[in-house]
Design a protein around this motif. Sequence first.
Motif, PDB file in Angstrom:
ATOM      1  N   ARG A 246      38.567  28.593  39.805  1.00 35.01           N
ATOM      2  CA  ARG A 246      39.663  27.639  40.004  1.00 35.01           C
ATOM      3  C   ARG A 246      39.297  26.665  41.129  1.00 35.01           C
ATOM      4  NH1 ARG A 246      45.014  30.621  37.799  1.00 35.01           N
ATOM      5  NH2 ARG A 246      44.020  32.489  36.944  1.00 35.01           N
ATOM      6  N   SER A 247      40.215  25.830  41.545  1.00 33.41           N
ATOM      7  CA  SER A 247      39.893  24.754  42.480  1.00 33.41           C
ATOM      8  C   SER A 247      39.875  25.234  43.927  1.00 33.41           C
ATOM      9  CB  SER A 247      40.923  23.629  42.351  1.00 33.41           C
ATOM     10  OG  SER A 247      42.187  24.059  42.845  1.00 33.41           O
ATOM     11  N   HIS A 248      39.218  24.444  44.771  1.00 33.37           N
ATOM     12  CA  HIS A 248      39.204  24.735  46.202  1.00 33.37           C
ATOM     13  C   HIS A 248      40.620  24.647  46.773  1.00 33.37           C
ATOM     14  CE1 HIS A 248      37.405  25.142  50.169  1.00 33.37           C
ATOM     15  NE2 HIS A 248      38.112  24.111  50.585  1.00 33.37           N
ATOM     16  N   GLU A 249      41.409  23.727  46.260  1.00 31.55           N
ATOM     17  CA  GLU A 249      42.792  23.594  46.711  1.00 31.55           C
ATOM     18  C   GLU A 249      43.589  24.859  46.386  1.00 31.55           C
ATOM     19  OE1 GLU A 249      40.793  19.957  46.700  1.00 31.55           O
ATOM     20  OE2 GLU A 249      41.124  21.284  44.957  1.00 31.55           O
ATOM     21  N   PHE A 250      43.273  25.478  45.252  1.00 33.26           N
ATOM     22  CA  PHE A 250      43.944  26.706  44.843  1.00 33.26           C
ATOM     23  C   PHE A 250      43.689  27.825  45.849  1.00 33.26           C
ATOM     24  CE2 PHE A 250      43.139  30.844  42.805  1.00 33.26           C
ATOM     25  CZ  PHE A 250      44.393  31.143  42.306  1.00 33.26           C
TER      26      PHE A 250
ATOM     27  N   ILE B 157      33.732  26.968  46.497  1.00 35.45           N
ATOM     28  CA  ILE B 157      34.698  26.423  45.547  1.00 35.45           C
ATOM     29  C   ILE B 157      36.014  27.189  45.664  1.00 35.45           C
ATOM     30  CG2 ILE B 157      35.160  25.805  43.149  1.00 35.45           C
ATOM     31  CD1 ILE B 157      32.138  26.057  42.616  1.00 35.45           C
ATOM     32  N   ALA B 158      35.994  28.430  45.221  1.00 32.19           N
ATOM     33  CA  ALA B 158      37.210  29.245  45.240  1.00 32.19           C
ATOM     34  C   ALA B 158      36.833  30.695  45.015  1.00 32.19           C
ATOM     35  CB  ALA B 158      38.205  28.766  44.177  1.00 32.19           C
TER      36      ALA B 158
ATOM     37  N   SER C 103      37.098  34.183  42.487  1.00 34.15           N
ATOM     38  CA  SER C 103      36.995  34.373  41.041  1.00 34.15           C
ATOM     39  C   SER C 103      36.906  35.851  40.714  1.00 34.15           C
ATOM     40  CB  SER C 103      35.770  33.647  40.487  1.00 34.15           C
ATOM     41  OG  SER C 103      35.655  33.825  39.084  1.00 34.15           O
TER      42      SER C 103
END
Length: 442
Positions: free
Chosen positions: A356-360, A380-381, A383
């Motif tokens: 998923r996104s870094h913002e997530f 990144i994120a 997982s």
Amino acid sequence: MLGKNIVTSVFILAASVVWAQEKAQEKTLQHTPLDAFVDGFPLELEKQTRNANYNELFKGGDISAYFNMRASEFLPTAILPPHQDVMPLGSKPMPEVGKVKVELVSESKLKGPLTLDEFLAQSDGAQAYLVVHKGNIVYEKYPRMRPEDHHVWMSSSKPTASLVIDQLISEGKIDENAPITKYLTDFKGTDWDGITTRDVMDMATGMDLEDTSESRFDPDNIARRVYEAEFGFPNKTRGVEKLRDVLKSTPKKDEPGLAFEYASGLTQMLVLLAEEVENDRWHQIFDRRVWSKVGAEGPLQLHMTPDGIVAAHGLISSNLRDFARFGMLYTPSWKKIAVEQVVTDEILERIRKGVRSHEFVMAGFDGAVFVDYLGSKDFIANSRQWDVIWPDGDMWKGGLMTQGLYVSPSRDLVIVYFNVNNDDHSGHRFARPIATSGFFDK
């Protein structure tokens, strides 16, 4: 249960008294340098640990040190002996690994920057560090434990649960986009309705059981109740609870998919899911599907709740080399330590590409924690129960008191380490710089 004294306290002490004792004892934690325990622990510390409360076990003092090394003395434990002949790791020492230098975390009492060699020598909480490249040990040090000693992986063990679920997904036994209550039917009618297995894998459920520095020690929080149930400790107001019942009672906070909200209870949902689908206990599932394929040096210890549920979110113990062997299952060198490919290319692809996104990840409590631990935010994120995936596909999973598992499939590299330190998480800072040092890009 944690021995006769703790079992007795569950029944004869009012929960309010237990809570008062916890708060009083929390202020007097001892922090003896771990060097003193390399050849064994004093009898008095064993007695203290057997009578310890929740806070003492996980605060990082002497009692934590004893528990980390001797968890099987206090919890029901499934022992998975090696099924294969030992498949030894090779040896190609690279002293330059110990010269990698990093800035330490801001809370560190040590003066940095320090090299890995310097950090391991100076940190009272650093116990062991191991780097394996292409099946060869290139760096190995045990400043405060013995190579054969077992140590709890803490949350670095969470990928054991997601690996089993990914195998079941690949076999078509689980639809990760279906509600988890399709399989855990006794959870129907609770707030788990509509939560998918994928959301549980990525800790994106929106359920109110996030682990934070506050929730872990709040007796009214589900996160705290999960841990208490696992140990058979009485909750302040509810008494002794069963883990499955605690998880069923989890309320919904937000819609799923909005943020990464780290929760050990979610890993335990995966354990329950695997048991339901396979109609078997998790330790036997993991043994059959994973550990029986590994040419390990020693037994794997899976610690359980009083009613026999493996706490795969963190209570797994082994020696450091076998910890590394688990990580090697995700690398091209799996064939050097296992008789069968356990982590398929399909599973590895899902972990590394379905991120998923870094913002997530930064929207939850632990996104900023990972930045502090690792000293950078170039990942990144999270997982599938791994805390961090980088753009180059490298993976990291950290654990309480600074345990760590770093895997670089493209570099065929695994880095693992043990610590007993909740005050200085600098032990996490070295893995990524070692991996990206250029030493392993040839």
